[in-house]
Design a protein around this motif. Sequence first.
Motif, mmCIF file in Angstrom:
data_model
loop_
_atom_site.group_PDB
_atom_site.id
_atom_site.type_symbol
_atom_site.label_atom_id
_atom_site.label_comp_id
_atom_site.label_asym_id
_atom_site.label_seq_id
_atom_site.Cartn_x
_atom_site.Cartn_y
_atom_site.Cartn_z
ATOM 1 N N UNK A 81 7.312 10.711 23.017
ATOM 2 C CA UNK A 81 6.414 11.767 23.496
ATOM 3 C C UNK A 81 5.282 11.365 22.415
ATOM 4 N N UNK A 82 5.445 10.647 21.185
ATOM 5 C CA UNK A 82 4.305 10.562 20.271
ATOM 6 C C UNK A 82 3.743 9.079 20.664
ATOM 7 N N UNK A 83 4.309 8.390 21.244
ATOM 8 C CA UNK A 83 3.609 6.970 21.582
ATOM 9 C C UNK A 83 4.244 6.548 22.733
ATOM 10 N N UNK A 146 13.215 23.604 31.292
ATOM 11 C CA UNK A 146 12.468 22.652 31.558
ATOM 12 C C UNK A 146 11.125 23.000 32.138
ATOM 13 N N UNK A 147 11.001 23.562 33.231
ATOM 14 C CA UNK A 147 9.736 23.893 34.072
ATOM 15 C C UNK A 147 9.024 24.743 33.337
ATOM 16 N N UNK A 148 9.248 25.876 32.833
ATOM 17 C CA UNK A 148 8.296 26.933 32.203
ATOM 18 C C UNK A 148 7.775 26.014 30.861
ATOM 19 N N UNK A 149 8.591 25.667 30.064
ATOM 20 C CA UNK A 149 8.119 24.866 28.688
ATOM 21 C C UNK A 149 7.036 23.742 28.997
ATOM 22 N N UNK A 150 7.448 22.893 30.294
ATOM 23 C CA UNK A 150 6.545 21.929 30.830
ATOM 24 C C UNK A 150 5.219 22.454 31.166
ATOM 25 N N UNK A 157 5.792 19.561 24.384
ATOM 26 C CA UNK A 157 6.604 20.895 24.285
ATOM 27 C C UNK A 157 7.981 20.585 24.494
ATOM 28 N N UNK A 158 8.385 19.816 25.682
ATOM 29 C CA UNK A 158 9.661 19.629 26.079
ATOM 30 C C UNK A 158 10.179 18.432 24.979
ATOM 31 N N UNK A 159 9.323 17.540 24.559
ATOM 32 C CA UNK A 159 9.841 16.660 23.453
ATOM 33 C C UNK A 159 10.278 17.357 22.261
ATOM 34 N N UNK A 160 9.495 18.283 21.773
ATOM 35 C CA UNK A 160 9.738 18.987 20.552
ATOM 36 C C UNK A 160 11.129 19.727 20.703
ATOM 37 N N UNK A 161 11.062 20.489 21.839
ATOM 38 C CA UNK A 161 12.448 21.027 22.052
ATOM 39 C C UNK A 161 13.606 20.256 22.205
ATOM 40 N N UNK A 162 13.598 19.055 22.761
ATOM 41 C CA UNK A 162 14.657 18.254 22.587
ATOM 42 C C UNK A 162 15.020 17.575 21.260
ATOM 43 N N UNK A 163 14.022 17.415 20.401
ATOM 44 C CA UNK A 163 14.299 16.886 18.965
ATOM 45 C C UNK A 163 14.861 18.120 18.311
ATOM 46 N N UNK A 164 14.346 19.004 18.525
ATOM 47 C CA UNK A 164 15.147 20.419 17.782
ATOM 48 C C UNK A 164 16.582 20.532 18.131
ATOM 49 N N UNK A 165 16.868 20.256 19.488
ATOM 50 C CA UNK A 165 18.364 20.402 19.883
ATOM 51 C C UNK A 165 19.073 19.323 19.048
ATOM 52 N N UNK A 166 18.515 18.306 18.804
ATOM 53 C CA UNK A 166 19.223 17.037 18.450
ATOM 54 C C UNK A 166 19.650 17.145 16.794
ATOM 55 N N UNK A 167 18.467 17.944 16.274
ATOM 56 C CA UNK A 167 18.665 18.247 14.739
ATOM 57 C C UNK A 167 19.494 19.066 14.629
ATOM 58 N N UNK A 168 19.742 20.247 15.690
ATOM 59 C CA UNK A 168 20.631 21.463 15.154
ATOM 60 C C UNK A 168 21.999 20.672 15.839
#
Length: 384
Positions: A81-83, A146-150, A157-168
């Motif tokens: 999502x960043x690049x 994913x739909x409402x967040x997107x 937004x969906x990328x940040x949520x995915x990264x957060x889930x991985x960290x948790x």
Amino acid sequence: MTATLYAYAFLDEFVLLYPVYALLFADSGLSVGQISSLFVLWSLTGVLLEVPSGAWADAVSRRLLLWIGPLLGAAGFALWVLVPSYWAFAAGFVLWGARGALGSGALEALVYEELDRVGAADRYAHVMGRAHAVGQVAVMSAMGLAGPVFAAGGYPAVGAASVLACLLCAATATRFPEHRTPAAESEDGWAATLRAGLAEVHRDRRVLGALLLVPAVTAVWGALDEYTSLLVRETGVPDAAVPYLLMVIWAGVTVGSLLSGRAERLGGTGLAALLAGAALALAAGALTERPAGVVLVALAFGGFQLATVLADVRLQQRIEGTGRATVTSVASLGTELVTIAVYGVYGVLGSSFAHGTVFAVCAVPYLVTALAVARRRRERGGRE
């Protein structure tokens, strides 16, 4: 331990990027060929790392690999999502493939041996079945969110949520108990564990048979899952309804996981009947080319998921040496190789035939596997 396992299983699959990452690739200008090459790269990463990572899990700490893996996934999703570019997507898939390889084998080995340590190895099928079910609930939850967040924040937004889930997920993995002496401290480390695991497969035909059953049961339906949205669209429903019918399929898979504990005592004849019934349901459901046929496909996928858990249980019960994660990873390697082959076959057949027809053709290997299981049962005189 089970609470940690279920939390880990949920967070491992609660990735909001899953339902939209193909759209991210297309919106970034990638062609279908480039997207397909990313899937191949993903699978090849698993092929290359699967067995070495299993041996590493036996040589050092399985818990260590279980928290390193999600961190790699977080890095990969952040890159996407960043690049957003082909090479960033490729790097992300390599990291994602490494994440999967590190967890494969290590998780099953840790759970089985921790249960065995407290005299509860007979609960392995029940515990892992529930863990799979929790993971499938996480997938459905991610699809729903994913739909409402997107809509609110797009791919970032969906990328940040995915990264957060991985960290948790990584943080949760640090809570796993591990009461064992790593082989690296008692032998000559990684090479010794790799040799020990491969030697057990070579000398024990029962281990080899259980190992081969894993890819035979797991690979085909696992590969077909990538094409279920195309199968559903072919029934004529509007695109907006496709996610809901996919949730029906995943509900079937979840039920299959939850039945694992009760079905653990199925003998060879029962497993053969399960595979044959699921294969017939898959073919019939796919060939209807109607939305109602999705229910049969869900039933089939539920049967295949149940058989997948049971195949893993048989393998874990037959492994007696110290190379448990290594042997399990060899089985996963076989699954990856067969999965790549299924992708290739689907690509060839899918260019000439309807998706329903290809799904029906892919049911045939399960009928062959069912016959092989039943025949082996007879040859052993009814003994497992």
